[in-house]
Write a protein that holds these residues in place. Structure first.
Motif, PDB file in Angstrom:
ATOM      1  N   ASN B 278       1.068  -1.329   0.017  1.00 37.11           N
ATOM      2  CA  ASN B 278      -0.003  -0.268  -0.101  1.00 37.11           C
ATOM      3  C   ASN B 278       0.891   1.416   0.161  1.00 37.11           C
ATOM      4  N   PRO B 279       1.817   1.428   0.881  1.00 33.48           N
ATOM      5  CA  PRO B 279       2.727   2.781   0.835  1.00 33.48           C
ATOM      6  C   PRO B 279       3.754   2.695  -0.318  1.00 33.48           C
ATOM      7  N   GLU B 280       3.987   1.881  -0.922  1.00 35.34           N
ATOM      8  CA  GLU B 280       4.898   1.779  -2.125  1.00 35.34           C
ATOM      9  C   GLU B 280       4.066   2.788  -3.279  1.00 35.34           C
ATOM     10  N   PHE B 281       2.718   1.938  -2.900  1.00 33.64           N
ATOM     11  CA  PHE B 281       1.635   2.360  -4.623  1.00 33.64           C
ATOM     12  C   PHE B 281       1.808   3.574  -4.182  1.00 33.64           C
ATOM     13  N   THR B 282       0.805   4.357  -2.949  1.00 33.92           N
ATOM     14  CA  THR B 282       1.025   5.603  -2.360  1.00 33.92           C
ATOM     15  C   THR B 282       1.407   6.395  -3.683  1.00 33.92           C
ATOM     16  N   SER B 283       3.342   6.231  -3.048  1.00 30.41           N
ATOM     17  CA  SER B 283       4.082   6.512  -3.298  1.00 30.41           C
ATOM     18  C   SER B 283       4.637   7.052  -4.824  1.00 30.41           C
ATOM     19  N   SER B 284       4.501   5.853  -5.564  1.00 29.59           N
ATOM     20  CA  SER B 284       4.029   5.979  -7.195  1.00 29.59           C
ATOM     21  C   SER B 284       3.235   6.978  -7.388  1.00 29.59           C
ATOM     22  N   VAL B 285       1.979   6.892  -6.609  1.00 25.65           N
ATOM     23  CA  VAL B 285       0.963   7.736  -7.458  1.00 25.65           C
ATOM     24  C   VAL B 285       1.468   9.112  -7.151  1.00 25.65           C
ATOM     25  N   LEU B 286       1.574   9.861  -5.908  1.00 27.61           N
ATOM     26  CA  LEU B 286       2.766  10.907  -5.773  1.00 27.61           C
ATOM     27  C   LEU B 286       3.449  10.785  -7.350  1.00 27.61           C
TER      28      LEU B 286
END
Lengths: 328, 328
Positions: B278-286
């Protein structure tokens, strides 16, 4: 004076009729005219009180229409009509010959830039919503693979191809994704898939009296471009069954982006459509984008545009503040 | 002189580390500094040669950073940092307190409008990509229902709540969509679903020595707001199993729009995420939205913005012509 967005429809086939109905679901827009190359008196609209006019007179209605939705075919009509109508109107169309988008864009852009109109091209679900999802997928997961599967859906082009085979009285063709391939992609395997591994083709055929079923089957499954590269199933049915069970135009499909984060985690994004009616859905998409085209033009964003250029909030009748409150 | 987009990171927890790694997958961007409230010397970055600096000195680096990605928490940090940092930088953040988006937007907008910066708020997957799909869904199918399901995914807030229960040494909580409800929605039934019918909760708990398992279970399943309204399953495991099997942070979910065309056809649109981290995906979106924020600022689109305002093409390192050719 009305504050609704005044919409015109150019072309009144499946798509035009769908747009007409879809407008009724969008109370901030109103249909002010349908334009046709046929005799206007021959058209029976579904809505009361909407004038039908000759397409070659449309120039005179420039001040009565905020956005014109082009509902004619990509193959023969839009390449000419798109640029011609963008000289007078802000337009939306569903041009869907993928390989010709760049040249169509250039022709429409020249017309629209000269006229100060906005021309939103290639709107629908593929190209359209599927294109958007291919974009979002590759941007948020830059390391990965994108897969598009279509179906289950009725393919007009393949159905036409079947009907041209000698001995065939009628028929339809459905494109189906191969479930095993979809599962591998969903699992994050990122397989290399051949044409045959991704989709299969299912035909329902009514034979002419005395036609040889085996010969017809062979002619279909070996047809280059259309069927030879696929596993194709041919079912023979009678005309009554064809009319009863195969009159709808369902379609759908998936865009799947499968990627890895830099730390190695598997991430899968999937967008899917399951459509009871393909032309009715395309019509709905056109109408939402007509609202956006109108607003982009008001904002000074002129020239040819695609779904990739449209700020999503412009699609909605709601205010930006309301959207932030309800959807974020 | 570098032509890359120069990115700063403010806050170096899970999200900051994810952004740092994600930038390495985007060769048109470069990390030029990490800013922290901790002692900069205490931070060990994953990248070589990137300076770590004190957050309270960040103002002096205004000319060195094109876009600053805010990686601190929504609850305590962003309400203050968001407006403060938008006075100096074009920013992107993952503010995710849904109910407070309007007031946060107003505060950040005032700061960004005054400074001529662009502040892209509430970026991630929910709010973020899920918000986009709620928007696209309701715009193309204005008559229908939107459903959001989350999971299977680790919920940080609920895991924290478990750990506060007397007798609990450790634990995690997964949110799961109720499969039967998802199926009904996918089938186009448009059911009314209660909280309990949509999601269930699954807990893995390590007891403190001598703690009463039944009392702990009861305390968890009856906890108001967090568990009382759900069917909650409590599993007791040992500390080793917790560390071995429950260290990852998977998440995901679906946004489904189920609607009818005006002619009555069922149309279902589904967007789903299956995230290993989850945090790695959110990071990619950011990171993808950082590119867009930079470009919006260059284009003069200043003030607070959300994903609903971002033309999708701005997310991509590719040119508009390349995108039209490849994705439409």
């Amino acid at each position: 004076m009305s504050s609704k967005i005044r919409v015109g429809i150019a072309g009144y086939g499946n798509l035009g009729r769908g747009v007409e109905l879809s407008l009724a679901q969008n109370p901030d827009m109103e249909l002010v005219g349908v334009f046709t190359r046929r005799d206007p008196a021959s058209l029976q609209l579904q809505s009361a009180g909407v004038p039908v006019r000759a397409l070659d007179q449309i120039e005179h209605y420039r001040n009565d229409i905020d956005v014109l939705i082009l509902c004619s075919g990509s193959k023969n009509d839009l390449p000419e009509q798109g640029p011609a109508l963008a000289r007078w109107f802000t337009t939306v169309d569903s041009f869907d010959t993928h390989a010709r988008v760049p040249e169509y864009y250039a022709a429409v852009d020249a017309a629209a830039q000269g006229a100060g109109t906005t021309a939103l091209i290639a709107v629908g679900w593929d190209p359209g919503l599927f294109s958007l999802n291919r974009l979002y997928g590759e941007c948020v997961l830059p390391v990965g693979q994108t897969y598009t599967f279509w179906g289950k859906g009725l393919s007009q082009g393949h159905s036409d191809a079947i009907r041209r085979v000698a001995g065939v009285a009628g028929g339809v063709q459905y494109t189906l994704p191969v479930e095993a391939a979809v599962q591998r992609v969903r699992n994050g395997e990122q397989p290399e898939l051949s044409t045959r591994e991704k989709h299969k083709r299912q035909c329902f055929v009514v034979l002419e009296q005395g036609a040889d079923a085996d010969a017809v089957r062979e002619a279909i499954v070996t047809m280059p471009d259309y069927f030879a590269d696929y596993d194709t199933e041919v079912n023979f049915i009678d005309a009554q069954t064809l009319a009863r069970d195969h009159a709808a135009m369902p379609h759908g499909g998936f865009v799947i982006r499968s990627g890895q984060s830099a730390a190695g985690s598997q991430q899968v994004v999937e967008y899917g459509l399951k459509l009871g009616s393909n032309p009715e859905f395309t019509s709905s998409v056109l109408v939402a984008y007509a609202r956006a085209a109108y607003r982009m033009n008001k904002n000074g964003q002129i020239g040819a545009q695609t779904v990739l250029d449209v700020p999503p909030g412009l699609l909605s009748p709601k205010s930006p503040a309301q959207l932030r409150k309800e959807l974020l």
